[in-house]
Scaffold this active site. Structure first.
Site, PDB file in Angstrom:
ATOM      1  CE  LYS A 109      84.741  20.976 -11.475  1.00 16.76           C
ATOM      2  NZ  LYS A 109      83.757  19.870 -11.543  1.00 16.76           N
ATOM      3  CD  GLU A 158      87.693  21.727  -1.825  1.00 15.95           C
ATOM      4  OE1 GLU A 158      87.115  22.840  -1.916  1.00 15.95           O
ATOM      5  OE2 GLU A 158      87.165  20.664  -2.197  1.00 15.95           O
ATOM      6  NE  ARG A 175      78.394  23.021  -3.104  1.00 15.65           N
ATOM      7  CZ  ARG A 175      78.885  21.986  -3.757  1.00 15.65           C
ATOM      8  NH1 ARG A 175      80.078  22.048  -4.289  1.00 15.65           N
ATOM      9  NH2 ARG A 175      78.197  20.883  -3.887  1.00 15.65           N
ATOM     10  CG  ASN A 223      80.378  20.240 -12.890  1.00 13.47           C
ATOM     11  OD1 ASN A 223      81.555  20.566 -12.758  1.00 13.47           O
ATOM     12  ND2 ASN A 223      79.724  19.578 -11.957  1.00 13.47           N
ATOM     13  CE1 TYR A 239      87.045  17.098  -7.712  1.00 20.29           C
ATOM     14  CE2 TYR A 239      89.019  17.065  -9.068  1.00 20.29           C
ATOM     15  CZ  TYR A 239      87.778  17.598  -8.772  1.00 20.29           C
ATOM     16  OH  TYR A 239      87.277  18.629  -9.526  1.00 20.29           O
ATOM     17  CB  THR A 281      76.871  18.035  -8.855  1.00 21.42           C
ATOM     18  OG1 THR A 281      77.218  18.540  -7.564  1.00 21.42           O
ATOM     19  CG2 THR A 281      78.072  17.364  -9.462  1.00 21.42           C
TER      20      THR A 281
END
Length: 136
Positions: A10, A128, A87, A114, A50, A93
């Site tokens: 991100k 995605e 993950r 995050n 999203y 998260t």
């Protein structure tokens, strides 16, 4: 049998100079990067990415943040179970709950910023990857 997932560093991770570290962790774990690109995500792509959160109060903040600077998008391949393993590497998260040694546990402090995104299952991975890597 292999499995593919979508992973994204991100804007906060890119700005902090963590892209190489994150890619290195993924590769050292044994995953193969089959697609990689850097971009400032278009608002329309962010809204689609999203989309499942569209009705939630934080949707606008998600879209604003993810379009606020460059991201690094990865198509990652590994053996069956790769999505779950990626993950686990990312951590929970909420980075304050993430275990030390995970990406979020080591580098993030806020849920909204995050560091990393990863598909949460085969269905979201397919969606995605189709959105960001239609060629794969």
């Amino acid at each position: 049998m292999s499995e593919r997932s979508f992973v994204m560093v991100k804007p906060d991770g890119v700005a902090a100079g963590l892209t190489g570290e994150i890619i290195g962790r993924i590769e050292r774990r044994g995953f193969t990067i089959v697609g990689l690109k850097t971009a400032v995500m278009a608002r329309s792509a962010a809204e689609e990415h999203y989309g499942e959160h569209r009705e939630k109060p934080f949707f606008g903040e998600l879209v604003e943040f993810i379009t606020s600077g460059p991201v690094v998008m990865l198509a990652v391949e590994g053996p069956k179970g790769a999505i779950a393993a990626l993950r686990a590497m990312m951590g929970t998260t909420n980075p304050l709950d993430a275990a030390p040694g995970t990406i979020r546990g080591d580098y993030a402090l806020e849920v909204g910023q995050n560091i990393i995104h990863g598909s949460d299952g085969e269905e979201s991975a397919a969606r995605e990857l189709g959105l960001h890597f239609p060629e794969h």
